[in-house]
Scaffold this motif. Sequence first.
Motif, short mmCIF file in Angstrom:
data_model
loop_
_atom_site.label_atom_id
_atom_site.label_comp_id
_atom_site.label_asym_id
_atom_site.label_seq_id
_atom_site.Cartn_x
_atom_site.Cartn_y
_atom_site.Cartn_z
N GLU A 5 0.89 -1.17 0.00
CA GLU A 5 0.00 0.00 0.00
C GLU A 5 0.92 1.21 0.00
O GLU A 5 1.74 1.37 0.90
N ILE A 6 0.78 2.05 -1.02
CA ILE A 6 1.67 3.19 -1.16
C ILE A 6 0.82 4.46 -1.23
O ILE A 6 -0.06 4.58 -2.09
N GLU A 7 1.09 5.38 -0.34
CA GLU A 7 0.37 6.65 -0.34
C GLU A 7 1.31 7.74 -0.84
O GLU A 7 2.44 7.86 -0.38
N THR A 8 0.81 8.51 -1.81
CA THR A 8 1.55 9.67 -2.29
C THR A 8 0.73 10.91 -1.96
O THR A 8 -0.35 10.80 -1.38
N THR A 15 -0.31 -2.36 -4.97
CA THR A 15 0.42 -3.09 -6.00
C THR A 15 1.20 -4.27 -5.42
O THR A 15 1.58 -4.25 -4.25
N TRP A 16 1.42 -5.28 -6.26
CA TRP A 16 2.30 -6.37 -5.89
C TRP A 16 3.70 -6.02 -6.38
O TRP A 16 3.86 -5.47 -7.47
N ALA A 17 4.69 -6.33 -5.57
CA ALA A 17 6.08 -6.09 -5.95
C ALA A 17 6.97 -7.02 -5.15
O ALA A 17 6.61 -7.47 -4.06
N GLU A 18 8.16 -7.29 -5.67
CA GLU A 18 9.11 -8.19 -5.00
C GLU A 18 9.60 -7.60 -3.68
O GLU A 18 9.80 -8.32 -2.71
N ASP A 19 9.81 -6.28 -3.66
CA ASP A 19 10.31 -5.62 -2.45
C ASP A 19 9.92 -4.14 -2.50
O ASP A 19 9.27 -3.69 -3.45
N GLU A 20 10.32 -3.38 -1.47
CA GLU A 20 9.97 -1.96 -1.39
C GLU A 20 10.53 -1.16 -2.56
O GLU A 20 9.87 -0.26 -3.08
N GLN A 21 11.75 -1.47 -2.98
CA GLN A 21 12.35 -0.75 -4.10
C GLN A 21 11.54 -0.95 -5.37
O GLN A 21 11.31 -0.01 -6.13
N ALA A 22 11.09 -2.17 -5.62
CA ALA A 22 10.29 -2.45 -6.81
C ALA A 22 8.93 -1.75 -6.72
O ALA A 22 8.41 -1.24 -7.72
N ALA A 23 8.36 -1.68 -5.52
CA ALA A 23 7.08 -0.98 -5.33
C ALA A 23 7.26 0.51 -5.59
O ALA A 23 6.41 1.15 -6.23
N LYS A 24 8.36 1.09 -5.10
CA LYS A 24 8.64 2.50 -5.34
C LYS A 24 8.82 2.77 -6.83
O LYS A 24 8.37 3.78 -7.36
N GLN A 25 9.42 1.84 -7.52
CA GLN A 25 9.63 1.99 -8.96
C GLN A 25 8.29 2.03 -9.70
O GLN A 25 8.12 2.78 -10.66
N VAL A 26 7.32 1.22 -9.25
CA VAL A 26 5.98 1.22 -9.85
C VAL A 26 5.38 2.62 -9.75
O VAL A 26 4.84 3.16 -10.72
N ALA A 30 4.55 5.27 -12.84
CA ALA A 30 3.15 5.62 -13.08
C ALA A 30 2.85 7.09 -12.76
O ALA A 30 2.08 7.74 -13.47
N TYR A 31 3.43 7.59 -11.68
CA TYR A 31 3.16 8.96 -11.21
C TYR A 31 4.47 9.65 -10.84
O TYR A 31 4.76 9.85 -9.67
N PRO A 32 5.27 10.01 -11.81
CA PRO A 32 6.60 10.55 -11.53
C PRO A 32 6.62 11.85 -10.74
O PRO A 32 7.58 12.13 -10.05
N SER A 33 5.54 12.62 -10.79
CA SER A 33 5.54 13.89 -10.06
C SER A 33 4.98 13.76 -8.64
O SER A 33 5.03 14.71 -7.86
N ASP A 34 4.47 12.57 -8.27
CA ASP A 34 3.94 12.37 -6.92
C ASP A 34 5.06 12.24 -5.90
O ASP A 34 6.12 11.69 -6.19
N GLU A 35 4.76 12.74 -4.71
CA GLU A 35 5.71 12.64 -3.59
C GLU A 35 5.28 11.47 -2.70
O GLU A 35 4.13 11.40 -2.25
N LEU A 36 6.19 10.54 -2.47
CA LEU A 36 5.90 9.38 -1.63
C LEU A 36 5.73 9.82 -0.18
O LEU A 36 6.60 10.48 0.39
#
Length: 108
Positions: A5-8, A15-26, A30-36
């Motif tokens: 679960e990622i909030e920006t 999203t499903w991802a192998e790890d946190e880095q892969a989730a951040k990459q998603v 998808a939303y390059p201007s969003d702030e994590l």
Amino acid sequence: MPLFEIETNAHIIITWAEDEQAAKQVVDEAYPSDELIRMTKRPRDSWVISKGALGLSTPTVDPCGVARDCLSKSSGDKVHAIRLYRQETGSDLETARKVIESNMVMGW
């Protein structure tokens, strides 16, 4: 594969991802201007959203009981009771006015 679960600043992404880095990459793709803001690895592989939290459930609320309570809290002040009723139920102004005025006639 873990569920994240990622909030920006503008979205909540599941999203499903192998790890946190892969989730951040998603998110970055998808939303390059969003702030994590927050990232949480979910403990299970499914996601549940409460219909009540979205306002989609139909609770059994007695509108007259709520109206009488609002009239009591406002000491009979119709305008204040309408405001309270709107806050309690999420009703629009016209609906709140009708319910409050109907209950005033009934002698709340």
